[in-house]
Write a protein that holds these residues in place. Structure first.
Motif, PDB file in Angstrom:
ATOM      1  N   ILE A  70     145.003  69.480 -22.467  1.00 18.11           N
ATOM      2  CA  ILE A  70     146.063  68.897 -21.637  1.00 18.11           C
ATOM      3  C   ILE A  70     146.009  69.436 -20.211  1.00 18.11           C
ATOM      4  CG2 ILE A  70     148.556  68.749 -21.313  1.00 18.11           C
ATOM      5  CD1 ILE A  70     148.621  68.771 -24.469  1.00 18.11           C
ATOM      6  N   SER A  71     145.765  70.737 -20.074  1.00 16.87           N
ATOM      7  CA  SER A  71     145.749  71.234 -18.692  1.00 16.87           C
ATOM      8  C   SER A  71     144.515  70.731 -17.951  1.00 16.87           C
ATOM      9  CB  SER A  71     145.876  72.757 -18.613  1.00 16.87           C
ATOM     10  OG  SER A  71     144.901  73.377 -19.370  1.00 16.87           O
ATOM     11  N   TYR A  72     143.437  70.460 -18.710  1.00 17.15           N
ATOM     12  CA  TYR A  72     142.269  69.864 -18.055  1.00 17.15           C
ATOM     13  C   TYR A  72     142.605  68.460 -17.540  1.00 17.15           C
ATOM     14  CZ  TYR A  72     137.742  67.743 -17.289  1.00 17.15           C
ATOM     15  OH  TYR A  72     136.696  67.069 -16.722  1.00 17.15           O
ATOM     16  N   ILE A  73     143.235  67.670 -18.414  1.00 13.48           N
ATOM     17  CA  ILE A  73     143.616  66.303 -18.021  1.00 13.48           C
ATOM     18  C   ILE A  73     144.572  66.348 -16.829  1.00 13.48           C
ATOM     19  CG2 ILE A  73     144.851  64.220 -18.765  1.00 13.48           C
ATOM     20  CD1 ILE A  73     143.859  64.838 -21.608  1.00 13.48           C
ATOM     21  N   SER A  74     145.479  67.305 -16.889  1.00 14.44           N
ATOM     22  CA  SER A  74     146.474  67.426 -15.827  1.00 14.44           C
ATOM     23  C   SER A  74     145.823  67.722 -14.476  1.00 14.44           C
ATOM     24  CB  SER A  74     147.471  68.520 -16.196  1.00 14.44           C
ATOM     25  OG  SER A  74     148.044  69.068 -15.044  1.00 14.44           O
ATOM     26  N   ARG A  75     144.835  68.622 -14.490  1.00 21.44           N
ATOM     27  CA  ARG A  75     144.161  68.940 -13.222  1.00 21.44           C
ATOM     28  C   ARG A  75     143.458  67.715 -12.665  1.00 21.44           C
ATOM     29  NH1 ARG A  75     142.948  73.970 -15.289  1.00 21.44           N
ATOM     30  NH2 ARG A  75     140.893  73.345 -16.018  1.00 21.44           N
ATOM     31  N   SER A 103     153.092  71.057 -17.385  1.00 21.93           N
ATOM     32  CA  SER A 103     153.137  72.452 -17.847  1.00 21.93           C
ATOM     33  C   SER A 103     154.348  72.678 -18.748  1.00 21.93           C
ATOM     34  CB  SER A 103     153.070  73.430 -16.673  1.00 21.93           C
ATOM     35  OG  SER A 103     154.298  73.542 -16.051  1.00 21.93           O
ATOM     36  N   GLU A 104     155.408  71.909 -18.523  1.00 18.03           N
ATOM     37  CA  GLU A 104     156.545  71.937 -19.442  1.00 18.03           C
ATOM     38  C   GLU A 104     156.124  71.427 -20.830  1.00 18.03           C
ATOM     39  OE1 GLU A 104     159.550  72.999 -19.442  1.00 18.03           O
ATOM     40  OE2 GLU A 104     160.541  71.847 -21.028  1.00 18.03           O
ATOM     41  N   PHE A 105     155.282  70.407 -20.820  1.00 18.65           N
ATOM     42  CA  PHE A 105     154.772  69.845 -22.065  1.00 18.65           C
ATOM     43  C   PHE A 105     153.960  70.883 -22.839  1.00 18.65           C
ATOM     44  CE2 PHE A 105     151.368  66.889 -23.906  1.00 18.65           C
ATOM     45  CZ  PHE A 105     152.103  66.625 -25.046  1.00 18.65           C
ATOM     46  N   ILE A 106     153.117  71.614 -22.110  1.00 19.57           N
ATOM     47  CA  ILE A 106     152.310  72.654 -22.754  1.00 19.57           C
ATOM     48  C   ILE A 106     153.214  73.747 -23.342  1.00 19.57           C
ATOM     49  CG2 ILE A 106     150.672  74.526 -22.274  1.00 19.57           C
ATOM     50  CD1 ILE A 106     149.258  72.594 -20.341  1.00 19.57           C
ATOM     51  N   THR A 107     154.216  74.133 -22.575  1.00 21.01           N
ATOM     52  CA  THR A 107     155.173  75.116 -23.077  1.00 21.01           C
ATOM     53  C   THR A 107     155.821  74.620 -24.370  1.00 21.01           C
ATOM     54  OG1 THR A 107     155.648  75.730 -20.806  1.00 21.01           O
ATOM     55  CG2 THR A 107     157.235  76.439 -22.459  1.00 21.01           C
ATOM     56  N   LEU A 108     156.145  73.336 -24.394  1.00 16.19           N
ATOM     57  CA  LEU A 108     156.813  72.788 -25.581  1.00 16.19           C
ATOM     58  C   LEU A 108     155.892  72.767 -26.798  1.00 16.19           C
ATOM     59  CD1 LEU A 108     159.004  69.935 -24.156  1.00 16.19           C
ATOM     60  CD2 LEU A 108     159.775  71.790 -25.630  1.00 16.19           C
ATOM     61  N   ILE A 109     154.611  72.494 -26.577  1.00 19.66           N
ATOM     62  CA  ILE A 109     153.681  72.524 -27.714  1.00 19.66           C
ATOM     63  C   ILE A 109     153.720  73.908 -28.360  1.00 19.66           C
ATOM     64  CG2 ILE A 109     151.238  72.506 -28.354  1.00 19.66           C
ATOM     65  CD1 ILE A 109     150.800  70.262 -26.415  1.00 19.66           C
ATOM     66  N   LYS A 110     153.721  74.924 -27.496  1.00 22.65           N
ATOM     67  CA  LYS A 110     153.749  76.292 -28.025  1.00 22.65           C
ATOM     68  C   LYS A 110     155.120  76.625 -28.608  1.00 22.65           C
ATOM     69  CE  LYS A 110     152.361  77.801 -24.068  1.00 22.65           C
ATOM     70  NZ  LYS A 110     152.220  78.850 -23.061  1.00 22.65           N
ATOM     71  N   ASP A 111     156.176  76.256 -27.875  1.00 26.40           N
ATOM     72  CA  ASP A 111     157.519  76.632 -28.336  1.00 26.40           C
ATOM     73  C   ASP A 111     157.985  75.834 -29.549  1.00 26.40           C
ATOM     74  OD1 ASP A 111     157.554  78.482 -26.406  1.00 26.40           O
ATOM     75  OD2 ASP A 111     159.087  77.550 -25.152  1.00 26.40           O
ATOM     76  N   SER A 112     157.334  74.700 -29.810  1.00 22.67           N
ATOM     77  CA  SER A 112     157.731  73.953 -31.005  1.00 22.67           C
ATOM     78  C   SER A 112     157.478  74.799 -32.248  1.00 22.67           C
ATOM     79  CB  SER A 112     156.974  72.623 -31.080  1.00 22.67           C
ATOM     80  OG  SER A 112     155.594  72.873 -31.266  1.00 22.67           O
ATOM     81  N   SER A 113     156.616  75.833 -32.122  1.00 28.35           N
ATOM     82  CA  SER A 113     156.378  76.729 -33.257  1.00 28.35           C
ATOM     83  C   SER A 113     157.659  77.432 -33.692  1.00 28.35           C
ATOM     84  CB  SER A 113     155.321  77.771 -32.882  1.00 28.35           C
ATOM     85  OG  SER A 113     155.819  78.575 -31.829  1.00 28.35           O
ATOM     86  N   LEU A 114     158.626  77.536 -32.764  1.00 21.43           N
ATOM     87  CA  LEU A 114     159.874  78.236 -33.102  1.00 21.43           C
ATOM     88  C   LEU A 114     160.664  77.517 -34.192  1.00 21.43           C
ATOM     89  CD1 LEU A 114     161.011  79.216 -29.500  1.00 21.43           C
ATOM     90  CD2 LEU A 114     160.294  80.787 -31.303  1.00 21.43           C
ATOM     91  N   ILE A 115     160.465  76.192 -34.298  1.00 21.55           N
ATOM     92  CA  ILE A 115     161.267  75.499 -35.305  1.00 21.55           C
ATOM     93  C   ILE A 115     160.716  75.722 -36.721  1.00 21.55           C
ATOM     94  CG2 ILE A 115     162.061  73.761 -33.647  1.00 21.55           C
ATOM     95  CD1 ILE A 115     160.380  71.723 -35.171  1.00 21.55           C
ATOM     96  N   SER A 116     159.623  76.457 -36.826  1.00 18.72           N
ATOM     97  CA  SER A 116     159.184  76.844 -38.178  1.00 18.72           C
ATOM     98  C   SER A 116     160.248  77.705 -38.855  1.00 18.72           C
ATOM     99  CB  SER A 116     157.860  77.596 -38.105  1.00 18.72           C
ATOM    100  OG  SER A 116     158.023  78.787 -37.355  1.00 18.72           O
ATOM    101  N   CYS A 117     161.075  78.355 -38.031  1.00 18.75           N
ATOM    102  CA  CYS A 117     162.084  79.244 -38.610  1.00 18.75           C
ATOM    103  C   CYS A 117     163.175  78.484 -39.366  1.00 18.75           C
ATOM    104  CB  CYS A 117     162.701  80.134 -37.538  1.00 18.75           C
ATOM    105  SG  CYS A 117     163.921  79.271 -36.559  1.00 18.75           S
ATOM    106  N   ILE A 118     163.321  77.164 -39.063  1.00 20.55           N
ATOM    107  CA  ILE A 118     164.297  76.399 -39.845  1.00 20.55           C
ATOM    108  C   ILE A 118     163.575  75.525 -40.873  1.00 20.55           C
ATOM    109  CG2 ILE A 118     166.176  76.446 -38.140  1.00 20.55           C
ATOM    110  CD1 ILE A 118     165.272  73.637 -37.250  1.00 20.55           C
ATOM    111  N   GLY A 119     162.292  75.771 -41.044  1.00 18.15           N
ATOM    112  CA  GLY A 119     161.584  75.116 -42.138  1.00 18.15           C
ATOM    113  C   GLY A 119     160.913  73.802 -41.794  1.00 18.15           C
TER     114      GLY A 119
END
Lengths: 223, 241
Positions: free
Chosen positions: A208-213, A156-172
């Motif tokens: 990913i969450s399907y695989i995880s379950r 679930s940390e991995f899933i969070t990171l997939i989403k949060d990696s969008s934040l680095i769009s702010c540095i280009g």
């Protein structure tokens, strides 16, 4: 005006999605290494190490990730210059990955710490009586059991990171969200590319969450 | 072989062990018995170094057991320890459980370690289970594997902490038989147990503890036929029906 749904645009977005995924995978990987070190220091006998571990976790968990990303993007070139004297133009992918990894490391620290503490005390004692030292005990007996236990929260940390990696769009860094923004300005369609990006995110996270379950059920069987 | 000198150990406010002294000769089988909470397990754990007494000394083969000493690990390696709850490594097969320490600690090659492990598995009668995981074994089998795991490190002394207390009654005997075999081969053994039958037939000497102190200490024959102290008499009346 370009059409949104062309093969080229699809590949463009797919590239972005791939970059997001790669960033998340790398960040989880480095995060686990940092987390193992962090957990080891939080569980250490030495007060200074415990202290460092606590500060790491509290500072990272207590500040916005966006701030951390911006900070590393600006700070890394400055630190590099003061150490080597050479100038460095910051690579947004590398700086972003460093920020994501350090952030993930703080959350992993807590996960791994609880995983280690969840291993029965008797396992430590058994290792002690057959002569294993601290590192051998950790390496061969405690960590394998702790990791098995924390696979679901790490996913679930991995899933969070997939989403949060969008934040680095702010540095280009051109990951999935940034790709959507580029496409939006090219096609003058602002909503469409965002929805396409959302679909890509959902495909990744749901898979990913399907695989995880599935994995969780498997692991539960061998217990 | 083992010399315990005036050890005391306190948990929070409770004195678990109070000024206990004990001497055990090479090849001797000694059973520590007594009501629960009498401190017998703590004495055993102190002998191995799993607990560190607040005061008193423990000598193994005339060498002081002390964390500060350079030979601490070498002294401890002379002792094997068997737990009430086995503490096998659940993520490893039986064979891996047995070979881990010989490979990592004694620096044996994998092949050498496997040969040793299989020898001991054969002796506890579980060679056919070598590739199973512990969760597939019965309690009695787990404990026999745990004994074999200890033996792989080639100890001179075996310490048993209520090895049969967590077992179903019908599995007690298979573990006791393994221990009896060991005793016959001349292993020095200290056994904390509630199995009075084992103490009576196998032990050379019985040490009866209560409230952290040794109340009575004699040959097992004398202890079971003519206990000297009132407490031991009462205890035996309750446990031998």
């Amino acid at each position: 005006m370009e059409v949104l749904f062309s093969k080229d645009n699809f590949m463009f977005m797919l590239n972005g999605a791939f970059m997001s995924l790669v960033l998340a995978v790398c960040a989880v990987f480095f995060g686990l290494i940092l987390g193992t070190l962090g957990a080891a220091s939080k569980l250490s006998k030495h007060r200074l190490l415990r202290w460092i571990g606590n500060i790491y976790v509290e500072v990272i968990r207590g500040t916005p990730m966006l701030l951390q990303i911006m900070f590393f993007y600006i700070a890394i070139p400055i630190i590099y210059q003061s150490l080597t004297g050479n100038r460095l133009s910051a690579n947004p992918y590398i700086c972003g990955l460093i920020a994501l990894s350090i952030n993930s490391g703080a959350y992993s620290t807590e996960l791994i710490r609880s995983g280690i503490q969840g291993v029965e005390k008797g396992q430590w004692e058994a290792c002690e009586t057959i002569g294993l030292n601290y590192f051998q005990t950790m390496r061969y007996v405690i960590l394998p059991q702790a990791f098995k236990r924390i696979i679901p929260p790490i996913v679930s940390e991995f899933i969070t990171l997939i989403k949060d990696s969008s934040l680095i769009s702010c540095i280009g860094a051109r990951e999935l969200l940034f790709s959507a923004q580029i496409l939006g300005s090219r096609t003058f369609d602002l909503i469409g590319p965002l929805l396409v990006a959302a679909c890509f995110y959902l495909i990744m996270t749901i898979t990913i969450s399907y695989i995880s379950r599935h994995l969780e059920r498997k692991l539960a069987e061998s217990d | 072989m083992i010399k315990v000198k005036n050890i005391s150990k306190q948990f929070q406010k409770v004195k678990a062990v109070n000024q206990v002294s004990l001497e055990i000769k090479k090849g001797e089988i000694v059973c520590l018995i007594g009501p629960s909470g009498s401190g017998k397990s703590t004495v055993l754990r102190c002998i191995n170094g799993l607990e560190i007494p607040e005061s008193g000394e423990i000598y193994i083969d005339n060498e002081l057991l002390n964390k500060e000493n350079q030979n601490y690990h070498q002294v401890r390696s002379k002792m094997g320890f068997v737990f009430q709850h086995f503490h096998l490594f659940p993520h490893m097969t039986v064979l891996e459980n047995l070979t881990l320490a010989p490979i990592q600690v004694m620096k044996k090659t994998k092949e050498e370690a496997i040969v040793i492990a299989e020898t001991y598995l054969q002796r506890v009668g579980l060679l056919d289970k070598k590739d199973e995981y512990p969760n597939k074994l019965s309690g009695g089998q787990k404990q026999r594997v745990a004994i074999a795991r200890s033996l792989c490190m080639n100890p001179e002394i075996m310490l048993f902490d209520e090895p049969t207390s967590a077992l179903d009654p019908e599995m007690v005997i298979e573990v006791l038989e393994v221990m009896q075999e060991l005793a016959k081969e001349g292993m020095t053994m200290v056994v904390v147990t509630h199995e009075m039958g084992f103490a009576k037939t196998v032990a050379d000497r019985v040490v009866f503890l209560e409230d952290g102190q040794i109340v009575e200490e004699s040959t097992s024959e004398a202890f079971f036929s003519q206990p000297q102290t009132l407490r031991a008499q009462e205890f035996l009346k309750k446990v031998m029906h």
